[in-house]
Design a protein around this motif. Structure first.
Motif, PDB file in Angstrom:
ATOM      1  N   ASP A 207      44.536  40.627  35.607  1.00 45.81           N
ATOM      2  CA  ASP A 207      45.621  41.253  34.852  1.00 45.81           C
ATOM      3  C   ASP A 207      46.909  40.434  34.894  1.00 45.81           C
ATOM      4  O   ASP A 207      47.772  40.591  34.025  1.00 45.81           O
ATOM      5  CB  ASP A 207      45.901  42.663  35.394  1.00 45.81           C
ATOM      6  N   ARG A 208      47.042  39.568  35.879  1.00 42.29           N
ATOM      7  CA  ARG A 208      48.264  38.773  36.015  1.00 42.29           C
ATOM      8  C   ARG A 208      48.192  37.434  35.278  1.00 42.29           C
ATOM      9  O   ARG A 208      49.207  36.762  35.122  1.00 42.29           O
ATOM     10  CB  ARG A 208      48.571  38.521  37.491  1.00 42.29           C
ATOM     11  N   LEU A 209      46.988  37.027  34.866  1.00 43.00           N
ATOM     12  CA  LEU A 209      46.824  35.751  34.195  1.00 43.00           C
ATOM     13  C   LEU A 209      47.059  35.893  32.698  1.00 43.00           C
ATOM     14  O   LEU A 209      46.795  36.940  32.118  1.00 43.00           O
ATOM     15  CB  LEU A 209      45.410  35.209  34.437  1.00 43.00           C
ATOM     16  N   ASN A 210      47.519  34.817  32.066  1.00 43.18           N
ATOM     17  CA  ASN A 210      47.622  34.861  30.611  1.00 43.18           C
ATOM     18  C   ASN A 210      46.234  34.686  30.000  1.00 43.18           C
ATOM     19  O   ASN A 210      45.252  34.395  30.686  1.00 43.18           O
ATOM     20  CB  ASN A 210      48.642  33.843  30.081  1.00 43.18           C
ATOM     21  N   TRP A 211      46.135  34.838  28.700  1.00 42.37           N
ATOM     22  CA  TRP A 211      44.802  34.906  28.079  1.00 42.37           C
ATOM     23  C   TRP A 211      44.054  33.582  28.170  1.00 42.37           C
ATOM     24  O   TRP A 211      42.816  33.557  28.220  1.00 42.37           O
ATOM     25  CB  TRP A 211      44.917  35.353  26.618  1.00 42.37           C
ATOM     26  N   ILE A 212      44.772  32.469  28.240  1.00 44.70           N
ATOM     27  CA  ILE A 212      44.103  31.174  28.366  1.00 44.70           C
ATOM     28  C   ILE A 212      43.409  31.075  29.725  1.00 44.70           C
ATOM     29  O   ILE A 212      42.239  30.691  29.822  1.00 44.70           O
ATOM     30  CB  ILE A 212      45.116  30.025  28.190  1.00 44.70           C
ATOM     31  N   MET A 213      44.116  31.452  30.771  1.00 46.56           N
ATOM     32  CA  MET A 213      43.520  31.414  32.102  1.00 46.56           C
ATOM     33  C   MET A 213      42.393  32.425  32.237  1.00 46.56           C
ATOM     34  O   MET A 213      41.360  32.145  32.837  1.00 46.56           O
ATOM     35  CB  MET A 213      44.590  31.682  33.157  1.00 46.56           C
ATOM     36  N   ARG A 214      42.576  33.615  31.672  1.00 47.26           N
ATOM     37  CA  ARG A 214      41.504  34.626  31.742  1.00 47.26           C
ATOM     38  C   ARG A 214      40.240  34.110  31.071  1.00 47.26           C
ATOM     39  O   ARG A 214      39.128  34.290  31.582  1.00 47.26           O
ATOM     40  CB  ARG A 214      41.962  35.926  31.085  1.00 47.26           C
ATOM     41  N   ARG A 215      40.395  33.469  29.924  1.00 43.44           N
ATOM     42  CA  ARG A 215      39.240  32.927  29.211  1.00 43.44           C
ATOM     43  C   ARG A 215      38.536  31.863  30.056  1.00 43.44           C
ATOM     44  O   ARG A 215      37.297  31.835  30.140  1.00 43.44           O
ATOM     45  CB  ARG A 215      39.712  32.335  27.878  1.00 43.44           C
ATOM     46  N   SER A 216      39.298  31.000  30.684  1.00 39.72           N
ATOM     47  CA  SER A 216      38.701  29.942  31.488  1.00 39.72           C
ATOM     48  C   SER A 216      37.947  30.510  32.680  1.00 39.72           C
ATOM     49  O   SER A 216      36.833  30.079  33.005  1.00 39.72           O
ATOM     50  CB  SER A 216      39.794  28.986  31.974  1.00 39.72           C
ATOM     51  N   VAL A 217      38.537  31.494  33.366  1.00 42.73           N
ATOM     52  CA  VAL A 217      37.879  32.103  34.521  1.00 42.73           C
ATOM     53  C   VAL A 217      36.573  32.773  34.099  1.00 42.73           C
ATOM     54  O   VAL A 217      35.549  32.659  34.780  1.00 42.73           O
ATOM     55  CB  VAL A 217      38.826  33.109  35.200  1.00 42.73           C
TER      56      VAL A 217
ATOM     57  N   HIS B  23      42.502  29.427  45.192  1.00 40.89           N
ATOM     58  CA  HIS B  23      42.773  29.348  46.630  1.00 40.89           C
ATOM     59  C   HIS B  23      43.898  30.279  47.058  1.00 40.89           C
ATOM     60  O   HIS B  23      44.071  30.517  48.251  1.00 40.89           O
ATOM     61  CB  HIS B  23      43.105  27.909  47.023  1.00 40.89           C
ATOM     62  N   VAL B  24      44.657  30.794  46.093  1.00 36.47           N
ATOM     63  CA  VAL B  24      45.819  31.625  46.435  1.00 36.47           C
ATOM     64  C   VAL B  24      45.754  33.035  45.867  1.00 36.47           C
ATOM     65  O   VAL B  24      46.599  33.872  46.196  1.00 36.47           O
ATOM     66  CB  VAL B  24      47.134  30.956  45.974  1.00 36.47           C
ATOM     67  N   GLY B  25      44.765  33.330  45.023  1.00 37.46           N
ATOM     68  CA  GLY B  25      44.743  34.613  44.328  1.00 37.46           C
ATOM     69  C   GLY B  25      44.790  35.817  45.232  1.00 37.46           C
ATOM     70  O   GLY B  25      45.373  36.851  44.891  1.00 37.46           O
ATOM     71  N   GLY B  26      44.199  35.726  46.429  1.00 37.74           N
ATOM     72  CA  GLY B  26      44.183  36.852  47.342  1.00 37.74           C
ATOM     73  C   GLY B  26      45.534  37.205  47.929  1.00 37.74           C
ATOM     74  O   GLY B  26      45.673  38.273  48.550  1.00 37.74           O
ATOM     75  N   LEU B  27      46.549  36.353  47.721  1.00 38.93           N
ATOM     76  CA  LEU B  27      47.890  36.712  48.194  1.00 38.93           C
ATOM     77  C   LEU B  27      48.371  38.016  47.573  1.00 38.93           C
ATOM     78  O   LEU B  27      49.192  38.729  48.158  1.00 38.93           O
ATOM     79  CB  LEU B  27      48.881  35.595  47.856  1.00 38.93           C
ATOM     80  N   ILE B  28      47.853  38.339  46.401  1.00 40.10           N
ATOM     81  CA  ILE B  28      48.222  39.589  45.732  1.00 40.10           C
ATOM     82  C   ILE B  28      47.911  40.790  46.629  1.00 40.10           C
ATOM     83  O   ILE B  28      48.643  41.785  46.634  1.00 40.10           O
ATOM     84  CB  ILE B  28      47.481  39.718  44.391  1.00 40.10           C
ATOM     85  N   ASP B  29      46.834  40.690  47.411  1.00 40.78           N
ATOM     86  CA  ASP B  29      46.380  41.816  48.237  1.00 40.78           C
ATOM     87  C   ASP B  29      47.009  41.839  49.629  1.00 40.78           C
ATOM     88  O   ASP B  29      46.783  42.791  50.382  1.00 40.78           O
ATOM     89  CB  ASP B  29      44.859  41.755  48.400  1.00 40.78           C
ATOM     90  N   LEU B  30      47.759  40.829  49.980  1.00 37.23           N
ATOM     91  CA  LEU B  30      48.330  40.746  51.323  1.00 37.23           C
ATOM     92  C   LEU B  30      49.748  41.303  51.352  1.00 37.23           C
ATOM     93  O   LEU B  30      50.440  41.315  50.327  1.00 37.23           O
ATOM     94  CB  LEU B  30      48.329  39.290  51.804  1.00 37.23           C
TER      95      LEU B  30
END
Length: 316
Positions: free
Chosen positions: A116-126, A159-166
């Motif tokens: 939900d925090r990524l823009n549509w370009i990054m979401r598409r790539s993931v 490598h950093v995405g989990g910071l959202i949960d900390l």
């Protein structure tokens, strides 16, 4: 993950010239680290003979699949003999428990809120990489002691995405120049690091000094007791950092994406990086391999795969 993103941008007809100047990886504030004493690589090597005082655990958070061009530079003639195909990759984080300084994570895992925090370009790539979450950082944290700090290998979102949960008070450390590294692509990607770091305090930048022996760009004794070492290994990114952990069950070398797969470690295949970073990336990878060869008791943990023939390489 730069190759799929670049392919997507080209396919959509985006021009890098959309931005007249390079955009930093993040505009999040950066301050000097309050940990880490400069040292020589021989100091680190000597410390490995002493009994370890920290516990160590690797945790697998997610898996994804990428073409080999995601991991090796298909434009480099050294990769010509590597057959086409895909590689399975894992997103890891590493848990260190120190008797005095408490719990630390190396890298941060993943969060269900990241998409939900990524823009549509990054979401598409993931989504093109078919990312499969095994556990989120929030799920892993349930019933556990929260880390007081996260030591990042680099700022790439996997490598950093989990910071959202900390907790927002968690101290975050990273290598010099990592936050400021500029690219025109960052504007198009929507600065995912900024979205992930929202609400967190300033990033704490390791204060490396040149290794007197030249084995690495810099070496830090993080806690001052020889238990955890930070190593400057630029190339994959400006501030790429590896960590040596002198654990109770033996020394562990976490190399991050300085070498992300067995193709890079065992076969010496170069990774895809900008031309300006090629020499640094090759040098850092070779230095890590040389150190591990000279110290066979060290267990090596690659950025996204396990080494073959090493202890602890069974699926997590």
């Amino acid at each position: 993950m730069s190759r799929p993103i670049m392919s997507l941008l080209v396919g959509l007809g985006f021009a890098i010239a959309v931005s007249a100047c390079a955009t930093p990886t993040t505009r999040h504030p950066v301050i000097a680290a309050d940990l880490g004493a400069p040292a020589a690589s021989s100091d680190m090597a000597t410390s490995l003979a002493r009994p370890g005082v920290v516990t160590f655990q690797r945790v697998a958070f997610a898996h994804w699949t990428g073409g080999r061009g995601t991991f090796i530079d298909r434009d480099d003639p050294r990769t010509a003999e590597v057959p086409q195909g895909s590689e399975e990759a894992t997103i890891y984080a590493y848990v260190i428990d120190h008797p005095r300084f408490g719990r630390v994570l190396i890298d941060a895992g993943v969060s269900a809120e990241l998409d939900d925090r990524l823009n549509w370009i990054m979401r598409r790539s993931v989504r093109d990489l078919n990312v499969r979450i095994e556990r989120t950082t929030a799920q892993w944290l349930a019933g556990q002691t929260a880390p007081g700090a996260v030591f990042l290998t680099h700022l790439h979102f996997d490598h950093v995405g989990g910071l959202i949960d900390l907790p927002l008070a968690t101290a975050v450390y990273l290598g010099p120049g990592e936050a400021q590294e500029g690219s025109r692509i960052n504007l198009l990607l929507g600065s995912p690091a900024d979205a992930i770091l929202e609400g967190h305090g300033p990033l704490r930048e390791w204060a490396f000094q040149p290794d007197p022996e030249g084995d690495f760009d810099g070496v830090l004794d993080v806690f001052g007791d020889g238990s955890v070492w930070a190593l400057s290994v630029p190339g994959h990114s400006a501030g790429s950092t590896a960590y040596m952990v002198n654990a109770i069950d033996g020394p562990k070398l976490i190399v991050g994406d300085a070498v992300s797969t067995r193709l890079g470690w065992e076969d010496g295949m170069p990774q895809p990086v900008p031309a300006a970073a090629r020499a640094a990336a090759d040098r850092s990878a070779e230095r890590l391999r040389r150190f591990a060869t000279a110290h066979p008791s060290v267990e090596v943990f690659l950025g996204h795969q396990s080494r073959t023939g090493q202890p602890g390489t069974q699926p997590d």
